[in-house]
Design an enzyme around this catalytic site. Sequence first.
Site, short mmCIF file in Angstrom:
data_model
loop_
_atom_site.label_atom_id
_atom_site.label_comp_id
_atom_site.label_asym_id
_atom_site.label_seq_id
_atom_site.Cartn_x
_atom_site.Cartn_y
_atom_site.Cartn_z
N GLU A 70 -37.25 17.56 -5.77
CA GLU A 70 -37.90 16.27 -5.55
C GLU A 70 -38.84 16.27 -4.35
OE1 GLU A 70 -38.00 13.48 -7.13
OE2 GLU A 70 -36.49 13.72 -8.70
N SER A 83 21.37 -10.20 -5.29
CA SER A 83 22.33 -9.47 -4.45
C SER A 83 21.69 -8.36 -3.63
CB SER A 83 23.42 -8.87 -5.34
OG SER A 83 24.15 -9.88 -6.01
#
Length: 770
Positions: free
Chosen positions: A84, A342
Amino acid sequence: MIGFRGKRGDWIGLVAAPLFILFLVWAADKIWPLPLREVSPARVVVAHDGVPLWRFADADGIWRYPVTIEEVSPRYLEALINYEDRWFWKHPGVNPFSVLRAAWQDLSSGRVVSGGSTLTMQVARLLDPHPRTFGGKFRQLWRALQLEWHLSKRDILTLYLNRAPFGGTLQGIGAASWAYLGKPPMQLSYSEAALLAVLPQAPSRLRPDRWPERAQAARNKVLERMATQGIWSAKSVQESREEPVWLSPRKMPQLAPLFSRMMLGKSKSDKIVTTLDAGLQYQLEELAQTWKGRLPARSSLAMIVVDHTDMSVRGWVGSVDLNDDSRFGHVNMVNATRSPGSLLKPFIYGLALDDGLIHPASLLQDVPRRTGDYRPGNFDSGFHGPVSMSEALVRSLNLPAVQVLEAYGPKRFAAKLHNAGLPLYLPAGAAPNLSLILGGAGAKLDEMTAAWSAFARHGKAGTLRLQPDDPLQERPLMSPGAAWIIRRIMADEAQPLPDNSLPRIAPLAWKTGTSYGYRDAWAIGINARYIIGVWTGRPDGTPVVGQFGFASAVPLLNQVNNILQARTTVQPEDPRPPSVSQGVICWPGGQSLPAGEPNCRRRLATWLLDGSQPPTLLLPEQEGINGIRFPVWLDDSGKRVAADCPQAREQTLIVWPLPLEPWLPASERRASRLPPVSTTCPPLGQGALLPLQLTGVLDGAILRRLPGTPEASLPIQTRGGTEERWWFLNGERLQERGRNITLRVAEKGEYQLLVMDDAGQVATVRFTLQ
């Protein structure tokens, strides 16, 4: 003079013109600053190893996976820059040769043919989109110069890595690598690096999942460029060209949605790194889906897995199905307040061990009780009489836990848990009471699981770590010895073993919880490395008949444990702390006695904390001043005599607590344990001892209140026995002391009435009020 002035004016103009231009540039930069900050940026939540879990798109529906240069494969950077913008590191943002070439091509054709864009110019267009016109090109050049002015080359390249388009709603190499390839951008091959380097040129036309032929042709063009420039070896390029481009449809991150949504409020970062394990999370969510069909209608579930070695959360399933509105799938039940049933019992037993109230073999009483308006019962609706602390914990009996909490203090208990990071949520204005231990206060699964880490972390409860940078914080809850003992009891290792036979890697220790009305079913387990928290129920709090911890949550807990065992290679050991030793104690006194001692009615081997052997814990006002230690005076023949009789010698008789009498064999009851009375010098008030009898209500009777009366009134009489009487209703001592009483009962239910005389004789009767 005139010439001098003219020359001076020219000099001033030469100086002022550049300054004016610089001022205009500065002003333009202030008026049109770089749009670097987004109002609502795209964000992503990732696992501890970088695997994306869930993405949150920006206002335009775009999602990104932010990366730094160091997190991207050098192959990709080489392909990108050399294809690029070869002069990226040297030009000032604009490559004049490329711009002139593009301008000539555009003017020759009368339209925009080539952009001549550098990477900086592409970033400028991504930050500030513009039309492909000459005016737009000028705007792009201005933004590119601004970027070079304000940012370094590395910053500009990083912006490109995270903003480049890759098709559809994907932006950035990170999102593209994970969506197309299912891997981090650091692991790209030569072929993959070339493909993703060219894809932003035409992301829609070159999408590899839709147009693999086009994508392959574009990729090969990049590979040829890399070979021509000598960046990559010919062999690497040739091997890469032979790889076909074929990708399955894009993979969007879809793990831990409710956890990810929660993390948005805990971090401001665009990439939120968490401690979750993506592989484990996937298995847990698959498990939740398989369980969906087994759950009752409108029911959901929640699971959390924590590595207790460092308190990092590895798995988090907030609901059974995010998209199922009938099951309230959008509600995160891991941090919802529910009744824990519990699950608090192990804590009260551990704290009571440290307080010297009990030891694992302490004699506790599973008998009917009433404290004010509170009348607890067991899950199975029955009572079991004398039980040890270990048995009470394993069987999750309610009455022994209430007994220990009453001795320890409910307010103190709640404060201790709160200080360790487990707040209990009570109704406004309510104070902690005995119902806490049976689920009478709310708790959250994540906080409960964190508090349970105390049993694996030598008594210190850790705080959950949701992100790798979170510090490890822990608070003392109980001693290492108490934590070790409770964990071993819950792992079914209450019976002491020699160290060479005791497993150094603790097996799975677990406990269930079921809230009142079957609204919540819980299970929490601790294996060698992980804590597992499971909840099932309806998020709206409505009851589910037949749902309880052992049947609904434990099977899921075991499946999660199996998954973890298959994934775990290193398992920490759990050696016995020096404070824990073996011992043998006797019931009913609760302490060691020599062999042959008649007061040792039953011997039990047990673990002891610091060698402590506290005596049997009695209920408040249950016995006289001497407790269950009865002083008697005996003559030479072993018969009971008065204290002032000749040759009388004192002896202490340890008897079973009075409320346990109905569960004892006849030979262990007080009337049988007391020696016979001497006829020549009987104890004061002792004559012929007639059997104690109770009349007024038949055993097993079913009674009903008279119409219009709030309570049933029962005249009760006794016959025989000695003078003094003690009365107990459901194990609670009554104020009446006479031979005859009038018993008033208002609430429906089952009752046990017990009367005892001072000779230890007991008479009982059971009845039911309807």
